[in-house]
Design an enzyme around this catalytic site. Structure first.
Site, PDB file in Angstrom:
ATOM      1  N   LEU A   1       0.895  -1.153   0.000  1.00 18.89           N
ATOM      2  CA  LEU A   1       0.000   0.000   0.000  1.00 18.89           C
ATOM      3  C   LEU A   1       0.932   1.202   0.000  1.00 18.89           C
ATOM      4  CD1 LEU A   1      -2.647  -1.011   2.705  1.00 18.89           C
ATOM      5  CD2 LEU A   1      -3.021  -0.790   0.244  1.00 18.89           C
ATOM      6  N   ASP A   2       0.708   2.148  -0.903  1.00 23.67           N
ATOM      7  CA  ASP A   2       1.608   3.298  -0.952  1.00 23.67           C
ATOM      8  C   ASP A   2       1.475   4.133   0.313  1.00 23.67           C
ATOM      9  OD1 ASP A   2      -0.475   5.248  -1.306  1.00 23.67           O
ATOM     10  OD2 ASP A   2      -0.449   4.911  -3.452  1.00 23.67           O
ATOM     11  N   GLU A   3       2.367   5.082   0.462  1.00 22.87           N
ATOM     12  CA  GLU A   3       2.443   5.885   1.679  1.00 22.87           C
ATOM     13  C   GLU A   3       1.124   6.586   1.995  1.00 22.87           C
ATOM     14  OE1 GLU A   3       5.484   9.239   3.552  1.00 22.87           O
ATOM     15  OE2 GLU A   3       5.596   8.748   1.418  1.00 22.87           O
TER      16      GLU A   3
END
Length: 190
Positions: A47-49
């Site tokens: 999951l991206d930041e």
């Protein structure tokens, strides 16, 4: 060898890795700050930041490969900018063209529907713009593929950029009543 498996609610603002030696990432937040994980642990998918929600961790590469495969559904709740039309929802369902690895890619058909009510999710640590800036819509998007920032690229392709993205389900495992930052040890995922 006994493998370890964890289910976590990844907070907004954390990277889906445990540490970094990169000087550019010195001020970033990592999963290792949430729990004392065993050696050899890996995130299954990422999951991206700026995304949050359900993230599975394991020490078992075979389990990771299986969960990352197109055999396992991943469901996301996306708060998007604007009032999403039925036409846009149908485009998302049948596939939209996004950029991936410098090339055009048409996403595979997926399940998409409008949520009638905002989902019962914890407040996000960083404020999302409010209603003064126009309408927003919550969508449920269920995929069997996972290209880099795919959901964000898909919603942008139909003119409704994603404002908040939460993964709520991987296969049969659901976020349910987990709180942001919760870490739960699991027996297995398959």
């Amino acid at each position: 060898m006994d493998h370890k498996h964890y289910i976590i609610y990844k907070p907004y603002g954390y990277l889906s890795q445990f540490h970094s030696n990169s000087k550019q990432q010195k001020k970033k937040r990592f999963l290792g700050e949430l729990h004392d994980f065993p050696e050899g642990i890996m995130a299954i998918g990422r999951l991206d930041e700026k995304s949050e929600g359900l993230l599975l961790l394991t020490t078992d590469g075979k389990t990771s490969d299986y969960v990352n495969s197109q055999k396992v559904e991943k469901e996301y709740y996306a708060l998007v900018d604007g009032a999403v039309s039925e036409e846009a929802i149908e485009q998302l369902r049948t596939g939209v063209e996004i950029g991936f690895d410098g090339k055009k890619y048409k996403t595979k058909p997926c399940k998409v529907f409008r949520l009638e009510n905002a989902p019962n999710l914890p407040e996000r640590s960083r404020k999302i713009r409010d209603a003064r800036h126009g309408p927003t819509t919550w969508l449920s998007i269920t995929l069997r593929e996972g290209k880099f920032r795919q959901v964000r690229k898909m919603t942008s392709a139909v003119g409704c950029p994603t404002l908040r993205l939460v993964r709520v389900r991987v296969g049969v495992i659901k976020l349910d009543k987990m709180l942001v930052g919760d870490v739960v040890e699991a027996d297995n995922f398959i």
